[in-house]
Design an enzyme around this catalytic site. Structure first.
Site, PDB file in Angstrom:
ATOM      1  N   GLY A  46      98.280  75.323  77.276  1.00 25.90           N
ATOM      2  CA  GLY A  46      98.312  76.445  78.199  1.00 25.90           C
ATOM      3  C   GLY A  46      99.582  76.389  79.023  1.00 25.90           C
ATOM      4  N   GLN A  51     104.623  77.825  86.507  1.00 33.70           N
ATOM      5  CA  GLN A  51     105.255  76.572  86.079  1.00 33.70           C
ATOM      6  C   GLN A  51     106.706  76.746  85.632  1.00 33.70           C
ATOM      7  OE1 GLN A  51     101.643  75.705  83.533  1.00 33.70           O
ATOM      8  NE2 GLN A  51     102.294  73.619  83.990  1.00 33.70           N
ATOM      9  N   CYS A  91      98.621  67.984  82.598  1.00 35.27           N
ATOM     10  CA  CYS A  91      99.408  69.143  83.007  1.00 35.27           C
ATOM     11  C   CYS A  91     100.866  68.897  82.662  1.00 35.27           C
ATOM     12  CB  CYS A  91      99.267  69.361  84.513  1.00 35.27           C
ATOM     13  SG  CYS A  91     100.183  70.796  85.121  1.00 35.27           S
ATOM     14  N   LEU A  92     101.498  69.911  82.091  1.00 35.29           N
ATOM     15  CA  LEU A  92     102.908  69.776  81.723  1.00 35.29           C
ATOM     16  C   LEU A  92     103.790  69.564  82.956  1.00 35.29           C
ATOM     17  CD1 LEU A  92     103.016  72.552  78.991  1.00 35.29           C
ATOM     18  CD2 LEU A  92     103.099  70.077  78.614  1.00 35.29           C
ATOM     19  N   HIS A 133      92.334  75.947  84.900  1.00 34.14           N
ATOM     20  CA  HIS A 133      93.540  75.174  85.251  1.00 34.14           C
ATOM     21  C   HIS A 133      94.741  76.118  85.443  1.00 34.14           C
ATOM     22  CE1 HIS A 133      96.273  71.530  84.484  1.00 34.14           C
ATOM     23  NE2 HIS A 133      97.099  72.543  84.290  1.00 34.14           N
ATOM     24  N   GLU A 134      94.910  77.063  84.508  1.00 34.99           N
ATOM     25  CA  GLU A 134      96.052  77.996  84.604  1.00 34.99           C
ATOM     26  C   GLU A 134      95.882  78.961  85.777  1.00 34.99           C
ATOM     27  OE1 GLU A 134      98.249  76.885  82.951  1.00 34.99           O
ATOM     28  OE2 GLU A 134      97.209  75.924  81.292  1.00 34.99           O
ATOM     29  N   HIS A 137      97.052  77.367  88.838  1.00 32.57           N
ATOM     30  CA  HIS A 137      98.518  77.412  88.965  1.00 32.57           C
ATOM     31  C   HIS A 137      98.952  78.733  89.604  1.00 32.57           C
ATOM     32  CE1 HIS A 137     100.059  73.791  87.078  1.00 32.57           C
ATOM     33  NE2 HIS A 137      99.424  74.009  85.931  1.00 32.57           N
TER      34      HIS A 137
HETATM   35  O1  GNR Z   1      98.606  71.023  77.800  1.00 30.72           O
HETATM   36  C1  GNR Z   1      97.703  70.996  78.635  1.00 30.72           C
HETATM   37  N1  GNR Z   1      96.552  70.342  78.346  1.00 30.72           N
HETATM   38  C2  GNR Z   1      95.391  70.431  79.102  1.00 30.72           C
HETATM   39  C3  GNR Z   1      94.358  69.553  78.809  1.00 30.72           C
HETATM   40  C4  GNR Z   1      93.179  69.592  79.504  1.00 30.72           C
HETATM   41  C5  GNR Z   1      93.020  70.533  80.509  1.00 30.72           C
HETATM   42  C6  GNR Z   1      94.053  71.393  80.837  1.00 30.72           C
HETATM   43  C7  GNR Z   1      95.230  71.343  80.134  1.00 30.72           C
HETATM   44  S1  GNR Z   1      96.493  72.479  80.516  1.00 30.72           S
HETATM   45  C8  GNR Z   1      97.896  71.626  79.950  1.00 30.72           C
HETATM   46  C9  GNR Z   1      99.118  72.523  79.979  1.00 30.72           C
HETATM   47  C10 GNR Z   1      99.421  72.912  81.408  1.00 30.72           C
HETATM   48  O2  GNR Z   1      99.935  72.202  82.213  1.00 30.72           O
HETATM   49  N2  GNR Z   1      99.069  74.105  81.775  1.00 30.72           N
HETATM   50  O3  GNR Z   1      99.259  74.493  83.040  1.00 30.72           O
HETATM   51 NI    NI Z   2      99.203  72.712  84.258  1.00 29.51          NI
END
Ligand code: GNR
Ligand code: NI
Length: 167
Positions: A46, A51, A91-92, A133-134, A137
């Site tokens: 995601g 980001q 999270c990236l 999660h997104e 953000h």
């Molecule tokens: O790549 C991602 N893996 C992930 C794994 C478990 C729960 C959420 C994520 S999101 C993350 C990519 C990211 O940072 N998205 O904002």
């Molecule tokens: Ni993230």
């Protein structure tokens, strides 16, 4: 197409609030394509526009193994959620850190696609967690902010050490 730079926590720009998209134009479609390209290259499941320092309500997701199930959500809203998930998140913007945070197991999301068409999506498991999660953000929230202050301090120290090593 362009691979965009992903902001790293801690960075004040990760705490900006994204504005709703009001115009569904070519610029928005390019943003959605660039977000997808950046997500696949990372690789991640995601990515939120926040980001890449674009503060508009745009998210891309692909939790499929074959990386062929791209979902683009513009102006997403969770209209229903249930259950409790137990998936460890990464999270990236917080590389190398994996932690559990409280999330719903299922969500129903209303959103628009990059063309402005409204739709509803039912998600569960990893896709549901990623959507939450997104969407965090877009509100300026990074998953580590659900953790204790002690854990957050340790994570910041680990990330600073990673950066020194890679410099
Ligand atoms: O790549 C991602 N893996 C992930 C794994 C478990 C729960 C959420 C994520 S999101 C993350 C990519 C990211 O940072 N998205 O904002
Ligand atoms: Ni993230």
């Amino acid at each position: 197409m362009t691979i965009l730079n992903i902001l790293r926590y801690p960075d004040a720009r990760l705490h900006k609030t994204a504005a709703p998209v009001t115009v569904f134009d070519d610029q928005l479609k390019k943003l959605a394509r660039d977000l997808a390209e950046t997500m696949y290259a990372a690789p991640g499941v995601g990515l939120a526009a926040t980001q890449v320092d674009v503060h508009k309500q745009v998210i891309v997701l692909d939790v499929s193994e074959r990386r062929d199930a791209l979902v683009t959500l513009v102006n997403p809203e969770i209209v229903e959620s249930s259950g409790a998930s137990d998936i460890e998140e990464g999270c990236l913007s917080v590389p190398g850190i994996y932690e559990m945070v409280p999330r719903a197991e299922r969500v129903r999301v209303r959103a628009h696609d990059a063309n402005g068409n409204a739709f509803t999506l039912e998600a569960q498991g990893l896709l549901a967690v990623c959507i939450q999660h997104e969407m965090d953000h877009l509100q300026g929230k990074v998953f580590v902010e659900y953790l204790s202050q002690l854990k957050q301090t340790r994570i910041r120290a680990r990330l600073a050490k990673q950066l020194r090593k890679s410099a």
